[in-house]
Design a protein around this motif. Structure first.
Motif, mmCIF file in Angstrom:
data_model
loop_
_atom_site.group_PDB
_atom_site.id
_atom_site.type_symbol
_atom_site.label_atom_id
_atom_site.label_comp_id
_atom_site.label_asym_id
_atom_site.label_seq_id
_atom_site.Cartn_x
_atom_site.Cartn_y
_atom_site.Cartn_z
ATOM 1 N N VAL A 1 1.808 58.984 -24.561
ATOM 2 C CA VAL A 1 2.379 59.818 -25.622
ATOM 3 C C VAL A 1 2.179 61.314 -25.394
ATOM 4 O O VAL A 1 3.132 62.088 -25.494
ATOM 5 N N ASP A 2 0.987 61.764 -25.109
ATOM 6 C CA ASP A 2 0.742 63.210 -25.030
ATOM 7 C C ASP A 2 1.590 63.880 -23.959
ATOM 8 O O ASP A 2 2.267 64.885 -24.218
ATOM 9 N N THR A 3 1.578 63.332 -22.765
ATOM 10 C CA THR A 3 2.375 63.926 -21.684
ATOM 11 C C THR A 3 3.863 63.763 -21.969
ATOM 12 O O THR A 3 4.646 64.695 -21.770
ATOM 13 N N ALA A 4 4.256 62.597 -22.467
ATOM 14 C CA ALA A 4 5.675 62.351 -22.766
ATOM 15 C C ALA A 4 6.182 63.300 -23.849
ATOM 16 O O ALA A 4 7.323 63.768 -23.779
ATOM 17 N N GLU A 5 5.360 63.606 -24.847
ATOM 18 C CA GLU A 5 5.763 64.559 -25.887
ATOM 19 C C GLU A 5 5.984 65.953 -25.305
ATOM 20 O O GLU A 5 6.934 66.631 -25.665
ATOM 21 N N LEU A 6 5.092 66.387 -24.421
ATOM 22 C CA LEU A 6 5.259 67.684 -23.778
ATOM 23 C C LEU A 6 6.567 67.725 -22.987
ATOM 24 O O LEU A 6 7.351 68.672 -23.095
ATOM 25 N N LEU A 7 6.829 66.688 -22.215
ATOM 26 C CA LEU A 7 8.047 66.631 -21.407
ATOM 27 C C LEU A 7 9.295 66.606 -22.290
ATOM 28 O O LEU A 7 10.277 67.303 -22.016
ATOM 29 N N THR A 8 9.256 65.831 -23.349
ATOM 30 C CA THR A 8 10.385 65.767 -24.282
ATOM 31 C C THR A 8 10.630 67.126 -24.920
ATOM 32 O O THR A 8 11.769 67.577 -25.025
ATOM 33 N N THR A 9 9.564 67.797 -25.341
ATOM 34 C CA THR A 9 9.683 69.126 -25.938
ATOM 35 C C THR A 9 10.388 70.074 -24.981
ATOM 36 O O THR A 9 11.314 70.797 -25.373
ATOM 37 N N GLU A 10 9.972 70.093 -23.729
ATOM 38 C CA GLU A 10 10.564 71.014 -22.757
ATOM 39 C C GLU A 10 12.022 70.669 -22.470
ATOM 40 O O GLU A 10 12.876 71.557 -22.428
ATOM 41 N N LEU A 11 12.337 69.395 -22.278
ATOM 42 C CA LEU A 11 13.711 69.009 -21.944
ATOM 43 C C LEU A 11 14.680 69.275 -23.096
ATOM 44 O O LEU A 11 15.754 69.851 -22.896
ATOM 45 N N VAL A 12 14.311 68.863 -24.295
ATOM 46 C CA VAL A 12 15.209 69.054 -25.447
ATOM 47 C C VAL A 12 15.287 70.533 -25.808
ATOM 48 O O VAL A 12 16.365 71.051 -26.119
ATOM 49 N N SER A 13 14.177 71.241 -25.746
ATOM 50 C CA SER A 13 14.182 72.677 -26.040
ATOM 51 C C SER A 13 15.108 73.420 -25.077
ATOM 52 O O SER A 13 15.895 74.274 -25.503
ATOM 53 N N ASN A 14 15.030 73.107 -23.796
ATOM 54 C CA ASN A 14 15.932 73.744 -22.829
ATOM 55 C C ASN A 14 17.390 73.457 -23.158
ATOM 56 O O ASN A 14 18.240 74.348 -23.095
ATOM 57 N N ALA A 15 17.686 72.215 -23.497
ATOM 58 C CA ALA A 15 19.066 71.843 -23.817
ATOM 59 C C ALA A 15 19.579 72.607 -25.035
ATOM 60 O O ALA A 15 20.722 73.065 -25.052
ATOM 61 N N VAL A 16 18.737 72.770 -26.044
ATOM 62 C CA VAL A 16 19.153 73.471 -27.260
ATOM 63 C C VAL A 16 19.223 74.986 -27.031
ATOM 64 O O VAL A 16 20.172 75.642 -27.450
ATOM 65 N N ARG A 17 18.248 75.535 -26.355
ATOM 66 C CA ARG A 17 18.180 76.990 -26.177
ATOM 67 C C ARG A 17 19.212 77.544 -25.198
ATOM 68 O O ARG A 17 19.683 78.651 -25.356
ATOM 69 N N HIS A 18 19.522 76.788 -24.168
ATOM 70 C CA HIS A 18 20.325 77.336 -23.077
ATOM 71 C C HIS A 18 21.739 76.781 -22.987
ATOM 72 O O HIS A 18 22.434 77.047 -22.005
ATOM 73 N N THR A 19 22.149 76.000 -23.965
ATOM 74 C CA THR A 19 23.506 75.446 -23.957
ATOM 75 C C THR A 19 24.086 75.524 -25.364
ATOM 76 O O THR A 19 23.390 75.851 -26.314
ATOM 77 N N LYS A 20 25.357 75.199 -25.444
ATOM 78 C CA LYS A 20 26.019 75.086 -26.746
ATOM 79 C C LYS A 20 26.533 73.666 -26.858
ATOM 80 O O LYS A 20 26.855 73.036 -25.863
#
Length: 140
Positions: A44-63
């Motif tokens: 969970v801990d590592t997977a949450e960090l990875l999920t945060t980074e992947l989804v955050s990048n998708a939201v921040r850098h795309t439309k």
């Protein structure tokens, strides 16, 4: 009756989220629930960090729309984020440079924490985009 120690059978979940930074928290909490329900709390801990980074990048850098995909094949957890931008992601920064500020750390953290990561062009519901993914492996 004794509890089975067999690894969970293969499964996959997809969560489509709005193009909104609050989607990062929704994705992370959904992932935690999925892993807990499947007896993979140690990831969970590592997977949450990875999920945060992947989804955050998708939201921040795309439309446009974003989707989180989480799948398990015995021994391997794959986490990925689909977005509507077909352009390749920026290359990850080196680990030493990750500590220099808040921006630009996403894929560097993914590269540092995941056992494997990559991206590929992908179409979803008639929309072109890309799928950025990473994997965590467990001992057999």
């Amino acid at each position: 009756m004794p509890e089975s120690k067999e690894p969970p059978a293969p499964w996959e979940y997809t969560l489509t989220v709005p193009h909104d930074l609050r989607s990062v928290t929704v994705s992370r909490r959904t992932l935690r629930l999925i892993l807990t329900m499947h007896g993979l709390i140690g990831l969970v801990d590592t997977a949450e960090l990875l999920t945060t980074e992947l989804v955050s990048n998708a939201v921040r850098h795309t439309k446009g729309p974003v989707a989180l995909r989480v799948s398990w094949k015995p021994g391997t957890l794959r986490i990925g984020a689909w977005d509507a931008n077909p352009e390749p992601p920026q290359p990850p920064r080196e680990l030493a440079k990750l500590l220099d500020g808040e921006e630009g750390r996403g894929l560097g953290l993914v590269k540092a924490c995941a056992d494997l990561w990559g991206w590929q062009p992908l179409s979803r519901n008639g929309s072109r985009g890309k799928y950025v993914w990473c994997e965590l492996t467990t001992a057999a």
